[in-house]
Design an enzyme around this catalytic site. Structure first.
Site, PDB file in Angstrom:
ATOM      1  N   PRO A  27       0.864  -1.217  -0.146  1.00  0.00           N
ATOM      2  CA  PRO A  27      -0.099  -0.050  -0.029  1.00  0.00           C
ATOM      3  C   PRO A  27       0.835   1.216   0.096  1.00  0.00           C
ATOM      4  O   PRO A  27       1.282   1.589   0.962  1.00  0.00           O
ATOM      5  CB  PRO A  27      -0.737  -0.045   1.324  1.00  0.00           C
ATOM      6  CG  PRO A  27      -0.123  -0.962   2.189  1.00  0.00           C
ATOM      7  CD  PRO A  27       0.940  -2.007   1.367  1.00  0.00           C
ATOM      8  N   ASP A  44       5.903   2.341   2.663  1.00  0.00           N
ATOM      9  CA  ASP A  44       4.805   0.993   2.951  1.00  0.00           C
ATOM     10  C   ASP A  44       3.992   1.696   4.042  1.00  0.00           C
ATOM     11  O   ASP A  44       4.719   1.482   5.128  1.00  0.00           O
ATOM     12  CB  ASP A  44       5.509  -0.179   3.029  1.00  0.00           C
ATOM     13  CG  ASP A  44       4.550  -1.231   3.217  1.00  0.00           C
ATOM     14  OD1 ASP A  44       3.884  -1.333   3.518  1.00  0.00           O
ATOM     15  OD2 ASP A  44       4.950  -2.514   2.796  1.00  0.00           O
ATOM     16  N   HIS A  45       2.897   1.829   3.712  1.00  0.00           N
ATOM     17  CA  HIS A  45       1.949   2.115   4.994  1.00  0.00           C
ATOM     18  C   HIS A  45       1.432   1.125   6.110  1.00  0.00           C
ATOM     19  O   HIS A  45       0.928   1.400   7.014  1.00  0.00           O
ATOM     20  CB  HIS A  45       0.483   2.951   4.261  1.00  0.00           C
ATOM     21  CG  HIS A  45       0.031   3.820   5.183  1.00  0.00           C
ATOM     22  ND1 HIS A  45       0.441   4.239   6.253  1.00  0.00           N
ATOM     23  CD2 HIS A  45      -1.006   4.870   5.088  1.00  0.00           C
ATOM     24  CE1 HIS A  45      -0.346   5.212   6.982  1.00  0.00           C
ATOM     25  NE2 HIS A  45      -1.241   5.766   6.114  1.00  0.00           N
ATOM     26  N   ARG A  46       1.928  -0.109   5.575  1.00  0.00           N
ATOM     27  CA  ARG A  46       1.721  -1.221   6.647  1.00  0.00           C
ATOM     28  C   ARG A  46       2.617  -1.005   7.865  1.00  0.00           C
ATOM     29  O   ARG A  46       2.397  -1.378   8.966  1.00  0.00           O
ATOM     30  CB  ARG A  46       2.125  -2.740   6.171  1.00  0.00           C
ATOM     31  CG  ARG A  46       0.892  -2.873   5.008  1.00  0.00           C
ATOM     32  CD  ARG A  46       1.261  -4.338   4.354  1.00  0.00           C
ATOM     33  NE  ARG A  46       2.659  -3.958   3.508  1.00  0.00           N
ATOM     34  CZ  ARG A  46       3.324  -5.118   3.063  1.00  0.00           C
ATOM     35  NH1 ARG A  46       2.657  -6.106   3.134  1.00  0.00           N
ATOM     36  NH2 ARG A  46       4.313  -4.837   2.481  1.00  0.00           N
ATOM     37  N   ILE A 105       4.828   2.090   7.998  1.00  0.00           N
ATOM     38  CA  ILE A 105       5.338   3.554   8.104  1.00  0.00           C
ATOM     39  C   ILE A 105       4.037   4.412   8.366  1.00  0.00           C
ATOM     40  O   ILE A 105       3.127   4.448   7.181  1.00  0.00           O
ATOM     41  CB  ILE A 105       6.364   3.913   7.163  1.00  0.00           C
ATOM     42  CG1 ILE A 105       7.557   3.047   7.294  1.00  0.00           C
ATOM     43  CG2 ILE A 105       6.700   5.402   7.521  1.00  0.00           C
ATOM     44  CD1 ILE A 105       8.562   3.305   6.179  1.00  0.00           C
TER      45      ILE A 105
END
Length: 443
Positions: free
Chosen positions: A237, A413-415, A417
């Site tokens: 993501p 990577d929004h998972r 960060i």
């Protein structure tokens, strides 16, 4: 008579395209002399002969596809044995990049992730087996067997081999898959289906109805780039944060020391300075020097700092990796980046030189543009994009003055960060670029 048999090209490399035959009939060649140049989906390599003698017959030509085990040359008075040929690739394949379009590196072009179908987990992120080279050493299997396992969603490290010395065969993989499917029923079928490679997309229309066209096959590097980017885009993501750094002072310092760095064989570029900054930033923000193991529900934090540098070449984007960038000064980084960029353009990079990056940098400033959204080089979790620096009027409190501003783009990577951490990281990078005297040129 002796034949030169093409050796193993590396784990997961099933074939290569012949770019050039480096010898001709009548030549006398020695052991370890390069005889053919191949392009695989990982890199371009020169394959050395493991037999010596006078070339009597050449069985391949430029444009041919060749596989390990195929006869390439026939020699008179040949000495040596094809059976003792060592693999061309000097090291096992590590997670990489991504070979990617200009917005993203990809050297580092990894194989499709191995998925544990017994756990019923989709290939949304790197599996634990893909992150640990030890899996391969404990599970002896040929590249074709590993490829079959990946295609049907089997973690080869869980398969018991029945071949000689415990080697895993294709039948072992198929039997394991059948047992798992039988034991977990519909869930296993769904997991196996999700583990299969994504569809190539709908069929193209017949363009010849509207005019003349030309169809060319993808090169190995471009094909792997396409696969890797599709996986990275679907698995991660992405969020991109933008900012600008005032590099007016940095440019003055860079010009002052440019000649000294050139004498050492390097080029003191913004990319080299950014590599130094990123190496320091990764130590201050360890979540950016990590990988997400979604299958194992864990985060892998890396204790090393290796920075990938995207290089634009005639054959596509390649990403050589600067090892231990945190331990090198600006002169050392400038020299190494220059050397690896030349190797990339000459198609001489090895797989090892494009493997194991912590984070990558893609600098398009030399071409143009004001901003872009780089694609993360899986299994990394962030990438810094740099665009062209331009002079802008900046308010100094009393008046506007011209300052050279450098556009920065950070995809993450929004998972792993969060947005707040991303902007803190990018601000840290921007402020480091704005204060060049904090970067020791020699240490």
């Amino acid at each position: 008579m002796a034949e030169f048999i093409l050796p193993n090209l590396g784990d997961g490399v099933a074939q290569g395209d012949v770019l050039k035959v480096l010898v001709k009939i009548g030549d006398t060649i020695a052991v370890d002399q390069p005889v053919v140049e191949l392009e695989t989906d990982k890199a371009t390599i020169e394959v050395p002969s493991n037999v010596a003698g006078k070339v009597k017959e050449i069985r391949v030509k430029a444009g041919d596809k060749v596989k390990p085990g195929q006869a390439v040359l026939v020699m008179e008075n040949g000495a040596g044995s094809a059976a003792t040929a060592a693999p061309v690739a000097p090291a096992p394949e590590a997670p990489k990049a991504p070979e990617a379009p200009l917005a993203s590196p990809s050297v580092e072009r990894p194989r499709a992730p191995v998925v544990d179908i017994a756990a019923g987990r989709p290939p949304a992120a790197p599996a634990a087996a893909a992150l640990s080279p030890s899996v391969h050493t404990s599970s002896p299997a040929a590249p074709s067997v590993r490829r079959l396992a990946r295609e049907i969603g089997v973690d080869v490290s869980q398969v018991t081999g029945t071949g000689p010395g415990g080697r895993i065969t294709q039948d072992d993989v198929k039997e394991f898959a059948k047992r798992v499917m039988h034991s977990i029923g519909g869930n296993g079928q769904a997991a196996a289906a999700s583990a299969r490679p994504a569809a190539a997309g709908p069929a193209l229309p017949d363009f010849t109805k509207w005019g003349e066209v030309e169809r060319k096959p993808m090169t190995g590097i471009r094909r792997k780039t396409s696969e890797h980017l599709s996986h990275a885009w679907n698995a991660i993501p992405h969020v991109t944060q933008f900012d600008k750094a005032d590099i007016t002072q940095l440019e003055q310092v860079r010009k002052k020391y440019r000649a000294e760095v050139e004498k050492a064989g390097g080029n003191l570029t913004v990319t080299a300075v950014a590599a130094k900054v990123i190496a320091s930033a990764l130590k201050a923000f360890p979540q950016f020097n990590a990988s997400v193991d979604a299958a194992g529900e864990a985060i892998v934090y890396k204790k090393y700092v290796h920075v990938g540098i995207a290089v634009d070449t005639e054959n596509g984007l390649l990403v050589p990796v600067i090892r231990n960038a945190d331990r090198k000064n600006l002169i050392e980084l400038s020299v190494e980046i220059n050397q690896l960029a030349e190797k990339a353009k000459a198609r001489k990079l090895t797989l090892e030189e494009m493997s194991g990056g912590s984070m990558s940098i893609s600098n398009l400033g030399g071409i143009g543009g004001t901003a872009f959204t780089p694609i993360i080089n899986w299994p990394e979790v962030a990438i810094l994009g740099i665009s062209r620096g331009i002079f802008e009027p900046v308010w100094n409190g009393t008046t506007f003055e011209p300052r050279q501003m450098l556009p920065l783009s950070l995809s993450y990577d929004h998972r792993l960060i969060d947005g707040a951490d991303a902007i803190r990281f990018l601000r840290w990078v921007a402020e480091a670029l704005e204060q060049p005297f904090t970067l020791a040129l020699r240490g």
